[in-house]
Design an enzyme around this catalytic site. Structure first.
Site, PDB file in Angstrom:
ATOM      1  N   GLY A  15       6.793  -8.707   7.770  1.00  0.00           N
ATOM      2  CA  GLY A  15       6.223  -9.684   6.841  1.00  0.00           C
ATOM      3  C   GLY A  15       7.319 -10.485   6.156  1.00  0.00           C
ATOM      4  O   GLY A  15       7.226 -10.795   4.959  1.00  0.00           O
ATOM      5  N   ALA A  16       8.362 -10.839   6.936  1.00  0.00           N
ATOM      6  CA  ALA A  16       9.519 -11.527   6.350  1.00  0.00           C
ATOM      7  C   ALA A  16       9.356 -13.045   6.341  1.00  0.00           C
ATOM      8  O   ALA A  16      10.236 -13.757   5.874  1.00  0.00           O
ATOM      9  CB  ALA A  16      10.791 -11.148   7.117  1.00  0.00           C
ATOM     10  N   ASP A  66       2.646 -10.191  16.452  1.00  0.00           N
ATOM     11  CA  ASP A  66       1.453  -9.827  15.670  1.00  0.00           C
ATOM     12  C   ASP A  66       1.425  -8.310  15.524  1.00  0.00           C
ATOM     13  O   ASP A  66       1.154  -7.586  16.482  1.00  0.00           O
ATOM     14  CB  ASP A  66       0.187 -10.325  16.375  1.00  0.00           C
ATOM     15  CG  ASP A  66      -1.070 -10.016  15.573  1.00  0.00           C
ATOM     16  OD1 ASP A  66      -0.984  -9.247  14.585  1.00  0.00           O
ATOM     17  OD2 ASP A  66      -2.139 -10.538  15.936  1.00  0.00           O
ATOM     18  N   ASN A  93       6.573  -4.100   4.728  1.00  0.00           N
ATOM     19  CA  ASN A  93       6.040  -5.013   3.714  1.00  0.00           C
ATOM     20  C   ASN A  93       4.808  -5.764   4.198  1.00  0.00           C
ATOM     21  O   ASN A  93       3.947  -6.113   3.381  1.00  0.00           O
ATOM     22  CB  ASN A  93       7.155  -6.002   3.318  1.00  0.00           C
ATOM     23  CG  ASN A  93       6.622  -7.223   2.613  1.00  0.00           C
ATOM     24  OD1 ASN A  93       6.254  -7.160   1.425  1.00  0.00           O
ATOM     25  ND2 ASN A  93       6.537  -8.334   3.322  1.00  0.00           N
ATOM     26  N   SER A 144       0.918  -1.185  -3.813  1.00  0.00           N
ATOM     27  CA  SER A 144       0.353  -2.105  -4.811  1.00  0.00           C
ATOM     28  C   SER A 144      -0.093  -1.250  -5.999  1.00  0.00           C
ATOM     29  O   SER A 144      -0.319  -0.047  -5.847  1.00  0.00           O
ATOM     30  CB  SER A 144      -0.869  -2.807  -4.204  1.00  0.00           C
ATOM     31  OG  SER A 144      -1.614  -3.466  -5.202  1.00  0.00           O
ATOM     32  N   TYR A 157      -9.005  -2.760   1.081  1.00  0.00           N
ATOM     33  CA  TYR A 157      -7.612  -3.045   0.714  1.00  0.00           C
ATOM     34  C   TYR A 157      -7.061  -1.967  -0.227  1.00  0.00           C
ATOM     35  O   TYR A 157      -5.977  -1.413   0.008  1.00  0.00           O
ATOM     36  CB  TYR A 157      -7.492  -4.424   0.063  1.00  0.00           C
ATOM     37  CG  TYR A 157      -6.084  -4.723  -0.392  1.00  0.00           C
ATOM     38  CD1 TYR A 157      -5.069  -4.969   0.538  1.00  0.00           C
ATOM     39  CD2 TYR A 157      -5.746  -4.736  -1.749  1.00  0.00           C
ATOM     40  CE1 TYR A 157      -3.765  -5.220   0.132  1.00  0.00           C
ATOM     41  CE2 TYR A 157      -4.450  -4.990  -2.162  1.00  0.00           C
ATOM     42  CZ  TYR A 157      -3.455  -5.234  -1.216  1.00  0.00           C
ATOM     43  OH  TYR A 157      -2.156  -5.467  -1.633  1.00  0.00           O
ATOM     44  N   PRO A 187       3.589  -3.532  -6.632  1.00  0.00           N
ATOM     45  CA  PRO A 187       3.465  -4.752  -7.439  1.00  0.00           C
ATOM     46  C   PRO A 187       2.043  -4.939  -7.930  1.00  0.00           C
ATOM     47  O   PRO A 187       1.099  -4.420  -7.344  1.00  0.00           O
ATOM     48  CB  PRO A 187       3.818  -5.875  -6.446  1.00  0.00           C
ATOM     49  CG  PRO A 187       4.158  -5.227  -5.139  1.00  0.00           C
ATOM     50  CD  PRO A 187       3.615  -3.841  -5.194  1.00  0.00           C
ATOM     51  N   GLY A 188       1.908  -5.707  -9.011  1.00  0.00           N
ATOM     52  CA  GLY A 188       0.605  -6.230  -9.409  1.00  0.00           C
ATOM     53  C   GLY A 188       0.508  -7.645  -8.853  1.00  0.00           C
ATOM     54  O   GLY A 188       1.200  -7.987  -7.878  1.00  0.00           O
TER      55      GLY A 188
END
Ligand SMILES: NC(=O)c1ccc[n+]([C@@H]2O[C@H](COP(=O)([O-])OP(=O)(O)OC[C@H]3O[C@@H](n4cnc5c(N)ncnc54)[C@H](OP(=O)(O)O)[C@@H]3O)[C@@H](O)[C@H]2O)c1
Length: 265
Positions: A15-16, A66, A93, A144, A157, A187-188
Site C-alpha cells: 500500500g505504498a 493486486d 499497510n 486501526s 472492516y 491510527p484514528g
C-alpha cells in the site's frame, strides 16, 4: 543479487502508492532503508520511486500487484527472488474499509476486504518470517483504533482490524526470542484516500479530528524502530481507547450505529 553477489535486504511496504504507506516510504528512505514498494497503481509507485531516487537514495524495487488475490503472496515472493532480494522489514499497510450496513454492501467487496486486510497480511507475515528472523528484522502491521471495538456501519472492516491487532500482539510474543519485533499501529481518522474508497462523505471528515498521514507514518516508524508492540496515534484516540472498557456495549453499539450508518454516501 546485487552486483557483488550479495542479497539485497529490503523493507517491503504494501500500500505504498498513497496515504500512510507512501509517507512511511518517504520516511524510511530518508532514514536509509532500501525499499520495495507494492500496490496496484504502477504509475503512483513509479512516481514515488523517482522521488526517492532524487533524494539520493537507491532506486526502490517497484512491484505493482493486486494483493487481494490469493496468488499475490507467491507472486510477490517470486518477484523478490528474481531481484535477488529478501525482506528484512515488512510493513503490512495495504487495506481498505467499506461504510454501510453489512447486509446492504456488496458481499464480494467485503470478502475482498478480508482477503487484503487479513489473509494477505497473514500470508506475508508467515511467508517472509524466516528471512526477517535471519536478519533480526522488524514487522509493522497497520491496524486501526477500530481494532478495539465492534463497528456497526463498518462491521467487517472493524473485525478485520481486530484480527490485525490480536495477531500482531501474539506474534510479537512468539517472535521475541528471535530478536524480531512486531509493532501494531492503530491510527484514528487520517486524511487519505481511505474515506473516499470506504464511501464516507467528505462532510464527515470535516467534523472529526483528523491527523495527517505524515504524522501517523512518523508515529508508526518511531514505534517500529523502538520495538514497541502497540502505538495509538494522537491524544484524542488514546483517550477514546482508554475509556472504551467503561462504556457498555448496550450504549456503545447504538451510538456507533447512529454515527456510522448515517454517514455513508
Ligand atoms: N485513513 C484512515 O482514517 C485510517 C485509519 C485507521 C487505519 N487505516 C489503515 O491504514 C492503512 C493505509 O490506509 P490509508 O489511510 O493510507 O489509505 P489509502 O490512501 O487508500 O491507501 C491504501 C493503500 O493500499 C493500497 N491497496 C488497496 N487495495 C489494494 C490491493 N487490492 N492490492 C494492493 N494494494 C492495495 C492502495 O494502493 P492502490 O490503490 O494503488 O492499490 C494504497 O496504496 C489501511 O490498512 C487502513 O485500513 C486508515
Amino acid at each position: 543479487m546485487t552486483g557483488d553477489g550479495e542479497i539485497r535486504r529490503l523493507a517491503l511496504i504494501t500500500g505504498a502508492s498513497g496515504g500512510i504507506g507512501a509517507d512511511l516510504a518517504r520516511i524510511m528512505a530518508r532514514e536509509g532503508h532500501d525499499l520495495a514498494l507494492v500496490a496496484r497503481s504502477a504509475d503512483k509507485l513509479a512516481a514515488l520511486a523517482l522521488e526517492i531516487t532524487s533524494m539520493g537514495r537507491p532506486p526502490p524495487l517497484v512491484i505493482p500487484i493486486d494483493l487481494a488475490r490469493p496468488a499475490a503472496g507467491g507472486e510477490l515472493a517470486a518477484a523478490l527472488t528474481a531481484a535477488g532480494a529478501q525482506v528484512s522489514i515488512l510493513v503490512n499497510n495495504a487495506g481498505f474499509g467499506l461504510n454501510g450496513a453489512a447486509v446492504a454492501l456488496d458481499p464480494a467487496a467485503q470478502l475482498e476486504m478480508i482477503d487484503l486486510n487479513v489473509r494477505l497480511l497473514t500470508d506475508l507475515t508467515l511467508r517472509f518470517a524466516p528471512d526477517i528472523i535471519r536478519s533480526r528484522g522488524r514487522i509493522l502491521n497497520v491496524a486501526s483504533v477500530a481494532s478495539f471495538l465492534p463497528g456497526p456501519g463498518m462491521a467487517v472492516y472493524y473485525a478485520t482490524k481486530a484480527f490485525v491487532r490480536s495477531f500482531s500482539l501474539a506474534m510479537s510474543e512468539e517472535l521475541k526470542a528471535s530478536g524480531v519485533t512486531v509493532t501494531c499501529l492503530c491510527p484514528g481518522f487520517t486524511a487519505t484516500a481511505f474515506q473516499a474508497r470506504a464511501g464516507i462523505e467528505a462532510a464527515t471528515m470535516a467534523r472529526v479530528p483528523t491527523m495527517s498521514s505524515l504524522a501517523v507514518a512518523h508515529s508508526g516508524y518511531r514505534a517500529m524502530m523502538a520495538g514497541r508492540r502497540l502505538v495509538i496515534t494522537g491524544f484524542a484516540n488514546k483517550l477514546g481507547v482508554a475509556l472504551l472498557p467503561f462504556i457498555p456495549d448496550s450504549l456503545l453499539l447504538p451510538i456507533l450505529a447512529g454515527l456510522q450508518m448515517k454517514r455513508h454516501v
